[in-house]
Design an enzyme around this catalytic site. Structure first.
Site, PDB file in Angstrom:
ATOM      1  N   SER A 119      81.595  50.218  40.614  1.00 26.86           N
ATOM      2  CA  SER A 119      81.495  49.724  41.990  1.00 26.86           C
ATOM      3  C   SER A 119      82.161  48.359  42.138  1.00 26.86           C
ATOM      4  CB  SER A 119      80.022  49.637  42.423  1.00 26.86           C
ATOM      5  OG  SER A 119      79.284  48.847  41.515  1.00 26.86           O
ATOM      6  N   ASN A 128      68.345  46.784  39.182  1.00 26.83           N
ATOM      7  CA  ASN A 128      67.784  47.403  40.396  1.00 26.83           C
ATOM      8  C   ASN A 128      67.251  46.370  41.388  1.00 26.83           C
ATOM      9  OD1 ASN A 128      68.471  49.729  39.129  1.00 26.83           O
ATOM     10  ND2 ASN A 128      66.389  50.351  38.595  1.00 26.83           N
ATOM     11  N   THR A 150      79.351  55.252  90.692  1.00 28.18           N
ATOM     12  CA  THR A 150      78.576  56.248  89.946  1.00 28.18           C
ATOM     13  C   THR A 150      79.521  57.436  89.836  1.00 28.18           C
ATOM     14  OG1 THR A 150      77.622  57.272  91.922  1.00 28.18           O
ATOM     15  CG2 THR A 150      76.351  55.473  90.922  1.00 28.18           C
ATOM     16  N   HIS A 151      79.457  58.141  88.733  1.00 26.66           N
ATOM     17  CA  HIS A 151      80.392  59.258  88.467  1.00 26.66           C
ATOM     18  C   HIS A 151      81.851  58.788  88.541  1.00 26.66           C
ATOM     19  CE1 HIS A 151      76.842  61.847  89.429  1.00 26.66           C
ATOM     20  NE2 HIS A 151      76.656  60.940  90.362  1.00 26.66           N
ATOM     21  N   SER A 165     105.393  47.557  74.394  1.00 29.85           N
ATOM     22  CA  SER A 165     105.856  48.837  73.876  1.00 29.85           C
ATOM     23  C   SER A 165     107.238  48.638  73.275  1.00 29.85           C
ATOM     24  CB  SER A 165     105.921  49.861  75.010  1.00 29.85           C
ATOM     25  OG  SER A 165     106.833  50.892  74.688  1.00 29.85           O
ATOM     26  N   LYS A 173     106.008  47.736  79.706  1.00 26.49           N
ATOM     27  CA  LYS A 173     104.623  48.018  79.351  1.00 26.49           C
ATOM     28  C   LYS A 173     103.864  46.790  78.848  1.00 26.49           C
ATOM     29  CE  LYS A 173     102.553  51.459  79.003  1.00 26.49           C
ATOM     30  NZ  LYS A 173     102.633  52.659  78.164  1.00 26.49           N
ATOM     31  N   ASN A 175     100.122  46.729  77.144  1.00 26.23           N
ATOM     32  CA  ASN A 175      99.042  47.648  76.766  1.00 26.23           C
ATOM     33  C   ASN A 175      97.761  46.924  76.351  1.00 26.23           C
ATOM     34  OD1 ASN A 175     100.659  49.929  77.188  1.00 26.23           O
ATOM     35  ND2 ASN A 175     101.538  49.768  75.130  1.00 26.23           N
ATOM     36  N   GLU A 203      91.329  49.144  73.443  1.00 27.98           N
ATOM     37  CA  GLU A 203      91.315  50.505  72.895  1.00 27.98           C
ATOM     38  C   GLU A 203      90.747  50.526  71.484  1.00 27.98           C
ATOM     39  OE1 GLU A 203      95.613  50.681  74.391  1.00 27.98           O
ATOM     40  OE2 GLU A 203      95.151  52.762  73.977  1.00 27.98           O
ATOM     41  N   TYR A 236      64.954  53.791  42.439  1.00 30.86           N
ATOM     42  CA  TYR A 236      66.406  53.665  42.513  1.00 30.86           C
ATOM     43  C   TYR A 236      67.097  54.947  42.037  1.00 30.86           C
ATOM     44  CZ  TYR A 236      71.171  52.106  41.650  1.00 30.86           C
ATOM     45  OH  TYR A 236      72.537  52.002  41.657  1.00 30.86           O
ATOM     46  N   LYS A 270      76.957  50.131  49.974  1.00 35.03           N
ATOM     47  CA  LYS A 270      77.649  48.875  50.299  1.00 35.03           C
ATOM     48  C   LYS A 270      78.888  49.039  51.157  1.00 35.03           C
ATOM     49  CE  LYS A 270      75.746  47.395  46.135  1.00 35.03           C
ATOM     50  NZ  LYS A 270      75.388  48.828  45.968  1.00 35.03           N
TER      51      LYS A 270
HETATM   52  N1  ARG Z   1      76.144  48.934  40.869  1.00 38.05           N
HETATM   53  C1  ARG Z   1      74.806  49.376  41.048  1.00 38.05           C
HETATM   54  C2  ARG Z   1      74.549  49.628  42.550  1.00 38.05           C
HETATM   55  O1  ARG Z   1      75.293  49.150  43.325  1.00 38.05           O
HETATM   56  C3  ARG Z   1      73.842  48.351  40.539  1.00 38.05           C
HETATM   57  C4  ARG Z   1      72.521  48.907  40.159  1.00 38.05           C
HETATM   58  C5  ARG Z   1      72.619  49.781  38.950  1.00 38.05           C
HETATM   59  N2  ARG Z   1      71.345  50.172  38.481  1.00 38.05           N
HETATM   60  C6  ARG Z   1      71.193  51.126  37.582  1.00 38.05           C
HETATM   61  N3  ARG Z   1      69.970  51.431  37.240  1.00 38.05           N
HETATM   62  N4  ARG Z   1      72.200  51.761  37.081  1.00 38.05           N
HETATM   63  O2  ARG Z   1      73.626  50.302  42.938  1.00 38.05           O
END
Ligand code: ARG
Length: 455
Positions: free
Chosen positions: A20, A107, A152-153, A274, A280, A282, A287, A314, A322
């Site tokens: 990660s 954890n 409205t509408h 454009s 143009k 825009n 948007e 966990y 994330k």
């Molecule tokens: N990179 C892990 C996460 O984002 C960290 C926690 C890992 N914990 C474990 N018991 N392997 O969740």
């Protein structure tokens, strides 16, 4: 890190799916902050020596500056930000680095880091929404008397004031802001010290680390502390609400800036051209704001789906939390900033708004209300008479106030020329003084209230 139990290293694919670090390096500062608090607490409780804690904290500070200056080498083999930092700490300070992870697990560490990161985004969202509310209130202030059609509408309904329309978004955004505020209060409990899931046998002081990290208190249940991601989900759901509101305003700006409407002129600073059509201009920012809600809602659904059915505590599934929050936070902050710039810069086209406000027999309800008020007619009958007069005017290609009194009297003999007093758009909006109504006097009172509240 777990060499004791393993004879072989991971397959390259295992490493790829497991790592990660590519994204969680965004939490480096929070990880180091959490480790500082943990090390100091361990020393105060006599679990490690003061000397070790000092060495650890110095090492952590060096690592933070390495990361900030871009010299830190992140390694995929070390999986995530937690192990990258710990491993570098070992290079820098040797043996004491191995004591930092006492009475802690990744954890509770990741839950803490991610909470700290997300908490900053709660604050950024609250500030960003407040900034947008301010520029909308300024627009309302300038346009308290400015008439425009209310729809409205998407059909012209009744005249309203520009200021009233701007303040409608201020109300929505105030609710959005309070959702972030409420959730921030709820989420501000420290997971640190829950360890892997069951707590620890070391005499730790969770109040101390909670306080050092700006939490209101430690989370009361270790199982919940490591498996809770409500703080991320509530951030995403609050962001979805807010992005939904932004998309509605964005859509109005797209419509209003079109050649057919010409209600507003967007500034050059917030428009694009454009490459082929030289004429143009825009509304790309509007948007894109309208579109951002798609990915923000997507993030909410993605994380709700990841969390659904996960057994305590966990599971590695939770590592997928994330990127959703990172992306949604980036999108929301950018959308808020762009909308704030666009709204601050835009110019309402008074003449066009006024012409449009008078179109579509927009004061028909005022005529019906007059029949009720002046002649004591039941509203349903007044509705019928007015409908017939609208049909007559439409047939002749004129507006309601352009019908002669004699014409009006063919539908209702008691009508007097007093009726013309209610048929202009200015009179119409000025009469809507019921609480929450569009009258300029109401708008000015609300502008004053919001200026006070936002100062
Ligand atoms: N990179 C892990 C996460 O984002 C960290 C926690 C890992 N914990 C474990 N018991 N392997 O969740």
């Amino acid at each position: 890190m777990w060499g004791g139990r393993f004879a072989a290293g991971p397959d390259a694919i295992m490493e790829a799916i497991n790592a990660s670090i590519g994204f969680d390096k965004r939490m480096a500062a929070q990880d180091i902050m959490g480790s500082h608090a943990h090390a100091k607490m361990l020393a105060k409780q006599g679990i490690i020596t003061d000397a070790d804690a000092d060495t650890i904290c110095e090492g952590l500070s060096t690592i933070l500056s390495e990361i900030e200056s871009g010299t830190f080498e992140f390694s995929t083999a070390l999986e995530d930000i937690h192990m990258n930092v710990e491993s570098r700490l070992k290079d820098l300070i040797g043996e004491p680095a191995g004591r930092l992870h006492t009475a802690r697990s990744r954890n509770d560490q990741v839950a803490t880091d991610f909470k700290l990161w997300t908490r900053e985004q709660y604050d950024a969202a609250i500030a960003g929404i407040s900034a947008l509310m301010k520029v909308l209130v300024d627009q309302a202030d300038v346009g308290a008397d400015m008439v425009m059609p209310g729809f409205t509408h998407l059909q012209v309904a009744q005249p309203v004031t520009w200021g009233h329309h701007m303040l409608a978004y201020v109300e929505m955004l105030a609710r959005d802001r309070s959702r972030f505020q409420d959730a921030r209060t709820r989420m501000n409990e420290s997971p640190l010290g829950a360890a892997a899931l069951a707590g620890t046998s070391f005499p730790i002081d969770r109040d101390m680390t909670a306080e050092a990290l700006g939490f209101d208190r430690p989370a009361a249940n270790s199982l919940d502390a490591v498996s809770d991601r409500d703080f991320a989900l509530e951030f995403l759901s609050s962001a979805s609400f807010c992005a939904t509101h932004l998309s509605r305003l964005a859509e109005e700006l797209v419509i209003w800036s079109s050649a057919q409407f010409r209600f507003v002129t967007l500034s050059d600073r917030f428009s694009t051209g454009s490459s082929i059509m030289p004429q143009k201009k825009n509304p790309d920012a509007a948007e894109l704001i309208r579109a951002k809600v798609g990915r923000i809602n997507g993030s909410l659904v993605a994380l709700l789906t990841v969390m659904k059915g996960l057994p305590l505590t966990y599971s590695k599934d939770m590592q997928e939390d994330k990127e959703q929050v990172f992306d949604a936070a980036d999108s929301l902050m950018l959308a808020l900033a762009a909308m704030t710039g666009m709204v601050a810069d835009m110019t309402p086209n008074t003449a066009q708004l006024e012409t449009a406000a008078a179109s579509g027999f927009s004061t028909a309800t005022d005529l019906a209300d007059w029949l009720v008020r002046a002649l004591g007619m039941p509203f349903r009958d007044a509705h019928h008479v007015t409908g017939a007069l609208v049909a007559m005017a439409e047939g002749r290609g004129v507006d309601l106030h352009e019908l002669s009194l004699t014409d009006m009297q063919t539908e209702c003999a008691q009508i007097t020329d007093e009726v013309y007093g209610v048929l202009t758009v200015q009179k119409s909006v000025a009469s809507r003084v019921s609480y929450g109504g569009t009258a300029p006097s109401n708008v000015r009172a609300q502008v004053a209230r919001w200026k006070d509240a936002l100062s």
